[in-house]
Design an enzyme around this catalytic site. Structure first.
Site, PDB file in Angstrom:
ATOM      1  N   LYS A 202      45.725 -59.468   5.199  1.00 33.86           N
ATOM      2  CA  LYS A 202      46.498 -60.878   5.736  1.00 33.86           C
ATOM      3  C   LYS A 202      45.407 -61.809   5.266  1.00 33.86           C
ATOM      4  CE  LYS A 202      47.526 -63.341  10.006  1.00 33.86           C
ATOM      5  NZ  LYS A 202      47.836 -63.381  11.172  1.00 33.86           N
ATOM      6  N   GLU A 208      36.122 -54.049   3.519  1.00 37.59           N
ATOM      7  CA  GLU A 208      36.519 -52.981   3.159  1.00 37.59           C
ATOM      8  C   GLU A 208      37.497 -52.931   2.058  1.00 37.59           C
ATOM      9  OE1 GLU A 208      36.311 -53.968   6.176  1.00 37.59           O
ATOM     10  OE2 GLU A 208      35.603 -52.374   7.567  1.00 37.59           O
ATOM     11  N   GLY A 259      48.177 -59.048  12.390  1.00 36.82           N
ATOM     12  CA  GLY A 259      47.869 -57.896  11.508  1.00 36.82           C
ATOM     13  C   GLY A 259      48.419 -56.621  11.905  1.00 36.82           C
ATOM     14  N   ARG A 260      48.492 -56.192  13.316  1.00 36.15           N
ATOM     15  CA  ARG A 260      48.901 -55.013  13.839  1.00 36.15           C
ATOM     16  C   ARG A 260      50.420 -55.125  14.057  1.00 36.15           C
ATOM     17  NH1 ARG A 260      45.200 -57.459  16.762  1.00 36.15           N
ATOM     18  NH2 ARG A 260      45.407 -58.440  18.982  1.00 36.15           N
ATOM     19  N   GLU A 345      43.489 -52.839  20.426  1.00 35.01           N
ATOM     20  CA  GLU A 345      43.154 -53.965  19.817  1.00 35.01           C
ATOM     21  C   GLU A 345      43.753 -55.349  20.603  1.00 35.01           C
ATOM     22  OE1 GLU A 345      43.810 -55.514  15.504  1.00 35.01           O
ATOM     23  OE2 GLU A 345      41.541 -54.590  15.613  1.00 35.01           O
ATOM     24  N   HIS A 376      46.700 -26.540  21.323  1.00 38.42           N
ATOM     25  CA  HIS A 376      45.733 -25.446  20.822  1.00 38.42           C
ATOM     26  C   HIS A 376      44.461 -26.159  20.798  1.00 38.42           C
ATOM     27  CE1 HIS A 376      48.647 -22.391  20.416  1.00 38.42           C
ATOM     28  NE2 HIS A 376      49.424 -23.397  19.954  1.00 38.42           N
ATOM     29  N   LYS A 512      31.204 -57.351  12.575  1.00 38.07           N
ATOM     30  CA  LYS A 512      31.116 -57.440  10.897  1.00 38.07           C
ATOM     31  C   LYS A 512      30.126 -58.689  10.665  1.00 38.07           C
ATOM     32  CE  LYS A 512      36.427 -57.903  10.798  1.00 38.07           C
ATOM     33  NZ  LYS A 512      37.622 -58.654  10.704  1.00 38.07           N
TER      34      LYS A 512
HETATM   35  O1  F6P Z   1      38.920 -56.352  11.847  1.00 34.23           O
HETATM   36  C1  F6P Z   1      40.226 -56.338  12.693  1.00 34.23           C
HETATM   37  C2  F6P Z   1      41.166 -56.692  11.719  1.00 34.23           C
HETATM   38  O2  F6P Z   1      41.190 -58.244  11.702  1.00 34.23           O
HETATM   39  C3  F6P Z   1      42.674 -56.199  12.350  1.00 34.23           C
HETATM   40  O3  F6P Z   1      43.114 -57.055  13.232  1.00 34.23           O
HETATM   41  C4  F6P Z   1      43.433 -56.365  11.124  1.00 34.23           C
HETATM   42  O4  F6P Z   1      44.602 -55.594  11.288  1.00 34.23           O
HETATM   43  C5  F6P Z   1      42.328 -55.705  10.068  1.00 34.23           C
HETATM   44  O5  F6P Z   1      41.134 -56.386  10.512  1.00 34.23           O
HETATM   45  C6  F6P Z   1      42.679 -56.138   8.541  1.00 34.23           C
HETATM   46  O6  F6P Z   1      42.789 -57.530   8.433  1.00 34.23           O
HETATM   47  P1  F6P Z   1      43.175 -57.940   6.973  1.00 34.23           P
HETATM   48  O7  F6P Z   1      44.733 -57.832   6.954  1.00 34.23           O
HETATM   49  O8  F6P Z   1      43.168 -59.450   7.104  1.00 34.23           O
HETATM   50  O9  F6P Z   1      42.530 -57.328   6.064  1.00 34.23           O
END
Ligand code: F6P
Length: 544
Positions: A202, A208, A259-260, A345, A376, A512
């Site tokens: 987003k 990452e 995002g979620r 979250e 199990h 972060k």
């Molecule tokens: O660090 C949490 C977060 O901001 C989430 O809310 C989000 O879904 C995820 O990181 C990834 O963010 P982005 O889509 O901006 O890479």
């Protein structure tokens, strides 16, 4: 009227109701007794929402509990707050944004906010997905989706769940972790000429995702890949950053999509590539049907509201701190992980909308595993452990194994076993077994040294452990869409009643920031100013 349900006068009524239940029996509400007392309990406490049937009767509630919980919801203005959400008011106060994932699944011409933009974006994204499926972007055999959190969990979970609808010959891979052990094995089996990378973020600032995207690009070029523009696309609300990264084809979306809550937007591109435009539209239609249910059904039969109210009842009155989700369908094995982000979250918050500290608990821990595997592993604790953990069973009536002949018969028989296990677990949690019953049984293995009565105590179960069972007729794009939307709205309901902002996530920022500060120290080895633990660990990690 207060936005915070614990400040409502009805809260005290509920507390009195809870205390009275405890005093009446000496042990609190007993589900078994409730079934004995009321032959109509299952009918009264089971509900049909679009695509989802819910049996709430194995919970520690009765009509009087529900009536008080509904009174609480009304006293807190839940309906008005739901309407504000759906209308597009800026309910995400700390970020000054509307929260309109429901607009993403509203049909064309529905008059929903941003409908024209949403339809245009959907058409463009689906046309692209279809072009990939038809081979118009080269012979693509593998799609690598790189994203994390909401830009990974939803699409990955849905693609897995809709495996039966996936185009044959097209493999979907999801890479999220900054740990290279995620990306490396995926790339190992790929041919750059036949691979499409979708970089999903987003913000397009996430460490990452950018690291994995850079590594994937370097791999692509090292493999002799020449046409980066053709093999890398992005889905982001920051298309400028995607362009700066060197990606020409970027599908944009809006800041009012959290995002979620974004799998319904262009972030759902891998879903559309996997299952096609019609199935993606069916996913949206299922979610929209649930949106309509949430928006218009009176609270008494409104499933997201009822589930949310029971969550409040358990979290704040019974003091249960966790909920286990047990999908009895292998395709839904990532649903618990998806729900962890959606719920924890969203509702893992400690202050109310005015920034005042809360005095009641918020998000429970949500966890689980596909049935029957969980049986199990940790079900022992659910049955006999000292904590009561409500369990949510999800079962699918009709399987879709995609096989024929004798194997089809065998797998159908296995499906009956799967469903029998699901029902049996909720039965066992509720029924329990007294020590006297255990004593009357012939123990399958008897200890030579242990007294029979002692052994019977080991073999008894307290019972009265609550569970909810959700049933789908079949796992289809439409039913999955409805199921996910059900969970989204339930999370809204609990967050609204707690009076918190379910749509921000400041809690992830500190880690972060500290990571960014620590990273250069991995080069320099400088530990000055660090706490002794972090300094000690860093030194060990950097030692020869
Ligand atoms: O660090 C949490 C977060 O901001 C989430 O809310 C989000 O879904 C995820 O990181 C990834 O963010 P982005 O889509 O901006 O890479």
């Amino acid at each position: 009227m207060s936005a915070r349900c614990d400040l409502s006068p009805v809260w005290a009524e509920l507390q009195a109701h809870f205390d009275q239940e405890g005093a009446a029996s000496g042990r609190g509400f007993d589900i078994r007794t409730a079934f004995q007392a009321d032959a109509g309990r299952f009918q009264a406490l089971s509900f049909q929402a679009p695509e989802v049937f819910a049996d709430l009767s194995k919970n520690r509630i009765d009509a009087s509990t529900l009536a008080l919980l509904l009174k609480l919801a009304r006293d807190c203005g839940l309906e008005a707050r739901r309407d504000a959400l759906l209308r597009g008011d800026p309910v995400n106060l700390t970020e000054g944004r509307a929260v309109l994932h429901t607009a993403l699944r509203a049909p064309a011409g529905s008059g929903a906010p941003f409908n024209d933009e949403v339809q245009a974006s959907l058409d463009t994204m689906l046309a692209f997905a279809e072009s990939v499926r038809r081979g118009e972007r080269g012979a693509i055999t593998d799609v690598v989706h790189i994203g994390i959190g909401g830009s990974d969990l939803g699409p990955a979970m849905v693609v897995q769940a809709l495996e039966a609808f996936r185009a044959p010959g097209l493999r979907l891979h999801f890479v999220s972790n900054v740990d290279g052990h995620d990306l490396a094995p995926v790339l190992r089996g790929l041919d750059a000429r036949h691979t499409l990378f979708v970089i999903a973020s987003k913000t397009f600032t996430t460490q990452e995702t950018l690291a994995n995207a850079q590594a994937a690009k370097a791999w692509f070029l090292a493999q002799g890949g020449t046409d980066v523009a053709r093999h890398f696309v992005a889905t982001s609300s920051n298309t400028a950053a995607a362009a700066a990264f060197g990606i020409d084809t970027a599908f944009g979306f809006w800041d009012w999509v959290g995002g979620r809550y974004s799998l319904w937007s262009v972030i759902g591109l891998p879903i559309a590539i996997a299952v096609g435009a019609d199935n993606f539209r069916a996913l949206l239609a299922g979610a929209h049907a649930m949106d309509q249910h949430f928006a218009t059904t009176p609270l008494e039969g409104n499933l997201p509201v009822l589930l949310g109210l029971i969550d409040i009842w358990y979290r704040n009155f019974h003091g249960f701190t966790s909920r286990s989700v047990a999908p009895y369908h292998q395709g839904l094995r990532r649903l618990p992980a998806y729900l962890q982000q959606l719920e924890m979250e969203s509702n893992g918050k400690g202050v109310d909308l005015d920034g005042q500290p809360l005095s009641v608990g918020t998000s429970p821990v949500v966890w689980g595993e596909a049935g029957t595997n969980g049986q199990h592993a940790y079900f022992q604790m659910l049955h006999q452990g000292t904590d009561v953990i409500p369990v949510e069973f999800i079962a699918v009536k009709r399987p879709h194994h995609g096989v024929t002949g004798e194997l089809a018969d065998k797998l159908l028989d296995q499906h009956r076993k799967l469903l029998a296990n699901c029902l049996a677990q909720s039965q066992a949690l509720m029924q329990g077994k007294t020590a006297a019953e255990a004593l009357a049984e012939k123990a399958p293995t008897a200890s030579a040294t242990l007294d029979r009565e002692v052994l019977a105590r080991h073999r008894s179960f307290p019972g009265n452990r609550p569970s909810t069972t959700l049933l789908l007729d079949a796992l289809t794009p439409r039913s999955l869409g409805a199921l996910i939307a059900l969970y989204e709205h339930r999370v809204f309901v609990t967050g609204a009643l707690w009076g918190i902002n379910s749509f921000d996530q400041w809690g992830v920022e500190l880690g972060k920031a500290l990571c960014n500060q620590l990273l250069p120290r991995f080069e320099s080895g400088d530990t000055a100013g660090l706490d002794a633990s972090t300094a000690g660990l860093l030194k060990r990690l950097l030692s020869a």
